[in-house]
Write a protein that holds these residues in place. Structure first.
Motif, mmCIF file in Angstrom:
data_model
loop_
_atom_site.group_PDB
_atom_site.id
_atom_site.type_symbol
_atom_site.label_atom_id
_atom_site.label_comp_id
_atom_site.label_asym_id
_atom_site.label_seq_id
_atom_site.Cartn_x
_atom_site.Cartn_y
_atom_site.Cartn_z
ATOM 1 N N GLN A 252 -29.456 -12.252 3.934
ATOM 2 C CA GLN A 252 -30.850 -12.682 3.903
ATOM 3 C C GLN A 252 -31.315 -13.016 2.477
ATOM 4 O O GLN A 252 -32.281 -13.746 2.296
ATOM 5 C CB GLN A 252 -31.740 -11.589 4.503
ATOM 6 N N SER A 253 -30.635 -12.466 1.478
ATOM 7 C CA SER A 253 -30.998 -12.755 0.077
ATOM 8 C C SER A 253 -29.977 -13.706 -0.557
ATOM 9 O O SER A 253 -29.661 -13.601 -1.743
ATOM 10 C CB SER A 253 -31.103 -11.453 -0.730
ATOM 11 N N TRP A 254 -29.462 -14.629 0.232
ATOM 12 C CA TRP A 254 -28.442 -15.584 -0.210
ATOM 13 C C TRP A 254 -28.869 -16.327 -1.472
ATOM 14 O O TRP A 254 -28.174 -16.299 -2.487
ATOM 15 C CB TRP A 254 -28.160 -16.543 0.932
ATOM 16 N N ASP A 255 -29.994 -16.984 -1.442
ATOM 17 C CA ASP A 255 -30.438 -17.781 -2.594
ATOM 18 C C ASP A 255 -30.726 -16.908 -3.807
ATOM 19 O O ASP A 255 -30.342 -17.244 -4.942
ATOM 20 C CB ASP A 255 -31.684 -18.597 -2.234
ATOM 21 N N LYS A 256 -31.377 -15.781 -3.578
ATOM 22 C CA LYS A 256 -31.725 -14.882 -4.687
ATOM 23 C C LYS A 256 -30.467 -14.355 -5.378
ATOM 24 O O LYS A 256 -30.417 -14.236 -6.608
ATOM 25 C CB LYS A 256 -32.571 -13.712 -4.185
ATOM 26 N N ALA A 257 -29.447 -14.030 -4.579
ATOM 27 C CA ALA A 257 -28.220 -13.473 -5.155
ATOM 28 C C ALA A 257 -27.481 -14.503 -6.002
ATOM 29 O O ALA A 257 -26.883 -14.152 -7.040
ATOM 30 C CB ALA A 257 -27.312 -12.950 -4.047
ATOM 31 N N TRP A 258 -27.511 -15.769 -5.607
ATOM 32 C CA TRP A 258 -26.885 -16.801 -6.430
ATOM 33 C C TRP A 258 -27.616 -16.950 -7.761
ATOM 34 O O TRP A 258 -26.986 -17.224 -8.803
ATOM 35 C CB TRP A 258 -26.859 -18.138 -5.687
ATOM 36 N N VAL A 259 -28.926 -16.752 -7.759
ATOM 37 C CA VAL A 259 -29.696 -16.785 -9.008
ATOM 38 C C VAL A 259 -29.265 -15.638 -9.919
ATOM 39 O O VAL A 259 -29.069 -15.810 -11.123
ATOM 40 C CB VAL A 259 -31.214 -16.718 -8.719
ATOM 41 N N VAL A 260 -29.103 -14.447 -9.325
ATOM 42 C CA VAL A 260 -28.635 -13.292 -10.101
ATOM 43 C C VAL A 260 -27.275 -13.583 -10.717
ATOM 44 O O VAL A 260 -27.031 -13.298 -11.903
ATOM 45 C CB VAL A 260 -28.548 -12.032 -9.204
ATOM 46 N N ASN A 261 -26.389 -14.136 -9.922
ATOM 47 C CA ASN A 261 -25.045 -14.473 -10.384
ATOM 48 C C ASN A 261 -25.091 -15.383 -11.610
ATOM 49 O O ASN A 261 -24.383 -15.158 -12.607
ATOM 50 C CB ASN A 261 -24.285 -15.150 -9.245
ATOM 51 N N LYS A 262 -25.954 -16.386 -11.553
ATOM 52 C CA LYS A 262 -26.054 -17.346 -12.661
ATOM 53 C C LYS A 262 -26.745 -16.740 -13.876
ATOM 54 O O LYS A 262 -26.252 -16.846 -15.008
ATOM 55 C CB LYS A 262 -26.809 -18.594 -12.193
ATOM 56 N N GLU A 263 -27.886 -16.096 -13.659
ATOM 57 C CA GLU A 263 -28.665 -15.562 -14.782
ATOM 58 C C GLU A 263 -27.928 -14.453 -15.527
ATOM 59 O O GLU A 263 -28.031 -14.343 -16.750
ATOM 60 C CB GLU A 263 -30.004 -15.034 -14.278
ATOM 61 N N SER A 264 -27.205 -13.614 -14.792
ATOM 62 C CA SER A 264 -26.537 -12.474 -15.436
ATOM 63 C C SER A 264 -25.160 -12.831 -15.977
ATOM 64 O O SER A 264 -24.524 -12.007 -16.637
ATOM 65 C CB SER A 264 -26.401 -11.316 -14.444
ATOM 66 N N GLN A 265 -24.681 -14.051 -15.657
ATOM 67 C CA GLN A 265 -23.348 -14.494 -16.049
ATOM 68 C C GLN A 265 -22.263 -13.588 -15.448
ATOM 69 O O GLN A 265 -21.219 -13.353 -16.052
ATOM 70 C CB GLN A 265 -23.216 -14.558 -17.574
ATOM 71 N N GLY A 266 -22.557 -13.112 -14.239
ATOM 72 C CA GLY A 266 -21.594 -12.277 -13.535
ATOM 73 C C GLY A 266 -20.772 -13.088 -12.552
ATOM 74 O O GLY A 266 -20.617 -14.301 -12.708
ATOM 75 N N TRP A 267 -20.269 -12.425 -11.515
ATOM 76 C CA TRP A 267 -19.452 -13.128 -10.532
ATOM 77 C C TRP A 267 -19.435 -12.355 -9.209
ATOM 78 O O TRP A 267 -19.838 -11.192 -9.146
ATOM 79 C CB TRP A 267 -18.026 -13.329 -11.024
ATOM 80 N N PHE A 268 -18.974 -13.031 -8.174
ATOM 81 C CA PHE A 268 -18.691 -12.407 -6.888
ATOM 82 C C PHE A 268 -17.178 -12.350 -6.704
ATOM 83 O O PHE A 268 -16.445 -13.188 -7.227
ATOM 84 C CB PHE A 268 -19.292 -13.223 -5.732
#
Length: 361
Positions: A252-268
């Motif tokens: 349900q937080s698909w879009d928000k999680a992709w933002v986190v991924n980009k902003e934090s420079q992390g990964w899945f």
């Protein structure tokens, strides 16, 4: 002797950082304030110089991180005059919703996938008095039904699409920052519906933007291989994994999680069921910390990335353990079948002494 004031829950502790009014009736079970435990034995086995902490959310009142968000969601629902709440759940959300509804004196309706919920979680939802509706479908289908029902019935949705859920869950990041005195280099977290990784990032950013800390972590989200839409780049219709809490194919937080991924420079990334269960057992046998399978996904992924060098030596890492191991006792027991942990002997001193001496390490 000085006495500490009684801890009364995360809303009172972080009232100035939450959307709460002075006259709001707080629905709390003393959630939050969970231990941040430094691992002593596992890091040395990895052959790398790293510092690993686990945030043990299984010690919340109903045994999972869901209590952080549920106290806020139910508090606001009651404030707005709601008499009933509803959620779809793989287990932990239903347990938290049922408990906080009981505390508030409102009705909880929970939709669960038939035959796909760990017994510990089902027992909680039932004993707290929720109206449990089993559907012949998975979590994602249940979530859609909850949305549809809420448009036609006077119920408040308390899944993570409720924005107050994330407000409560962000406080875990506050606690981590306050204990460490700074942000970790990496925060590793299991990802199912993706609300928790989103909420943690909210908390980290808030303290950073207010000048309380000077850095931010890289957020690393690990999924189970059989339920890994972030790795597939698209939704998964029929997710399957032993890690029931993250058996979700349509986050349900698909879009928000992709933002986190980009902003934090992390990964899945993803972990197999075998890796997840091995990490769960390693954590219990080497550190004395019992978490449910989904929780161990964070450590399983972190260990693999530490070994490969993707997480650099010298790093400070926090792994969220989302739920207690007693949520899913059946899976834990199955892992131990065939081990030497249970020995049956005659009730005599000689037999008991022999069993002890034969198994002294």
């Amino acid at each position: 002797m000085t006495f500490r004031p009684r801890y009364t829950g995360l809303i009172d502790r972080y009232r100035d950082r939450l959307p709460i009014h002075d006259d709001t009736r707080i629905i709390s079970l003393g959630e939050g304030n969970t231990p941040l435990i430094r691992l002593n034995n596992i890091p040395s086995q990895l052959g790398k110089d790293v510092d690993i902490y686990v945030k043990y959310e299984g010690l919340n009142p109903t045994g999972s991180f869901k209590d952080r968000g549920m106290c806020m969601a139910v508090t606001k629902a009651v404030e707005e005059g709601s008499k009933a709440i509803i959620c779809a759940s793989t287990g932990n959300t239903s347990a938290a919703a049922a408990a906080y509804a009981a505390r508030a004196g409102v009705t909880a309706f929970v939709l669960i996938p038939e035959g796909k919920i760990a017994l510990g979680k089902l027992a909680q939802a039932m004993i707290h008095g929720a109206v449990v509706i089993q559907i012949k479908g998975n979590f994602d289908e249940g979530m859609q039904l909850v949305k549809d029902v809420a448009e036609e019935a006077p119920v408040t949705i308390v899944n993570s699409i409720n924005p107050f859920r994330l407000q409560g869950q962000k406080t875990a990041a506050f606690e981590i920052l306050e204990e460490l005195g700074a942000a970790p280099d990496y925060h590793c977290i299991p990802v199912g519906n993706a609300g928790n990784i989103t909420a943690h990032w909210m908390g980290y950013k808030e303290y950073h933007e207010h000048g309380i800390v000077n850095s931010l972590p890289k957020m690393v989200g690990y999924q189970a291989s059989g339920a890994a839409p972030f790795m597939r780049g698209e939704m998964v219709d029929n997710p399957e994994t032993v890690a029931t809490a993250i058996r979700i194919g349509h986050p349900q937080s698909w879009d928000k999680a992709w933002v986190v991924n980009k902003e934090s420079q992390g990964w899945f990334d993803e972990c197999s069921d075998e890796e997840i269960l091995a990490a769960q057992k390693l954590l219990t046998s080497q550190e004395g910390i019992f978490c449910e399978p989904a929780s161990a996904t964070s450590l399983a992924g972190a260990m693999r990335d530490i070994k490969s060098g993707k997480i650099e030596e010298g790093s400070k890492i926090v792994c969220t353990l989302t739920g207690h191991g007693l949520k899913d006792p059946d899976t834990a027991i199955k892992q131990c079948e065939g081990d030497d942990g249970m020995i049956t002997v005659d009730a005599t001193l000689e037999q008991v002494k022999k069993a002890i001496l034969d198994n002294m390490s």
